[in-house]
Scaffold this motif. Structure first.
Motif: not given
Length: 312
Positions: A95-98, A126-127, A160-166
């Protein structure tokens, strides 16, 4: 899940030098006996029987690891110079998705992104996941003039950018993902990926200390009972003392850490750029000896090498 190594070196890319190649050839020639060259088959057997540090190379690209999940999800861990090699050699996702996970933004972990062919394909999606809210700004900066001829805006618009939380678990495809912060200048983050009851942990760039053995909820979620960990083990003990606060660990500390968290196998990672293949092989042997010495010979210890893979 299937895990492939494309970059395993720390700090800076380190191509094999002519002197190192000459030393390998010399060491191989010294092992030859008349029966080893008696036939084509004998020569082939001789070559493939050579120690791994002679027959191949650990690799000189900076960190990049690829995960292919059972449902086809594509995960990329860090964007060191190994990402360029991955882009040219790995089987592309259907799907060309990374999904790109970044542990932190030191150059050796992002310098391959401008050379990742798929990023320029308008059909690529890309995510990007990291614990840094400024991720996009930081990635743009390394491609701004005069540092790079192509701008970040030439990348696919499906970014797209995603900020994750510990401490906050989330899912990417079939994977459950946990993360925690580590001791490293500017902070680095480790990630655990769990699929079908198997847990894989990516823990690069950490200077292990006593606090990393504390059973906090975040550390427990990431490390405890993992099937496999890729762990920073850049230094010998002597170098770890000399380079205190540089942000990396000695290989024996990495073994202690894996034992503490009941991790089944460990891949020594983020190799010191001044170490050649022979030195890295000696560290692997010393790590295995150390595990026996502390009565944990059952632990599986490997050296992370480019193009090798793990199946969990």
């Amino acid at each position: 899940m299937r895990i492939l190594f494309w970059g395993v070196r720390g700090s800076i890319p380190t191509p094999v030098t002519p002197q190192q190649i000459q030393a390998k050839i010399s060491a191989a020639v010294q092992r030859i006996t008349p029966k080893d060259i008696a036939s084509e088959d004998a020569r082939e057997r001789f070559v493939t029987s050579l120690p791994s540090w002679l027959y191949g190379t650990t690799g000189g690209n900076t960190p990049c690891i690829e995960i292919k999940t059972d449902d086809g999800t594509e995960i990329v861990l860090d964007a060191g110079s190994g990402l360029r090699v991955m882009g040219k050699n790995s089987v592309k996702p259907a799907d060309n998705h990374y999904n790109l996970f970044l542990s932190h933004f030191h150059w050796d972990h992002i310098q391959g992104l401008p050379f990742f062919d798929a990023a320029y394909n308008p059909d690529t999606t890309m995510d990007v996941y990291s614990a840094f809210p400024s991720a996009e700004r930081l990635l743009r900066a390394q491609m701004a003039g005069p540092f790079f001829p192509a701008s970040f805006d030439m990348f696919t618009k499906n970014l797209r950018f995603h900020t994750v939380s510990p401490g906050v678990q989330f899912c990417v495809g079939s994977l459950k993902v946990d993360c925690c912060s580590m001791s490293h200048p500017g902070t680095s983050y480790s990630f655990a990926f769990t699929e079908n009851g198997k847990k894989f942990v990516y823990a690069t760039d950490v200077e292990l200390s006593q606090k990393d053995f504390d059973r906090t909820p975040q550390y427990t979620a990431v490390f405890e009972n993992a099937d496999c960990v890729v762990l920073d083990s850049q230094y010998t003990v002597a170098e770890a003392y000399q380079k205190k606060n540089w942000g990396h660990s000695a290989f024996c500390y990495a073994i202690d850490f894996a034992v503490h968290w009941n991790i089944k196998s460990i891949y020594l990672f983020h190799h010191e750029p001044t170490y050649d293949d022979k030195k890295l092989n000696s560290i692997l042997l010393a790590a295995r000896w150390y595990a026996e010495y502390i009565e944990h010979a059952e632990m599986k210890i490997y050296l992370a090498t480019e193009t090798s893979e793990i199946q969990l």
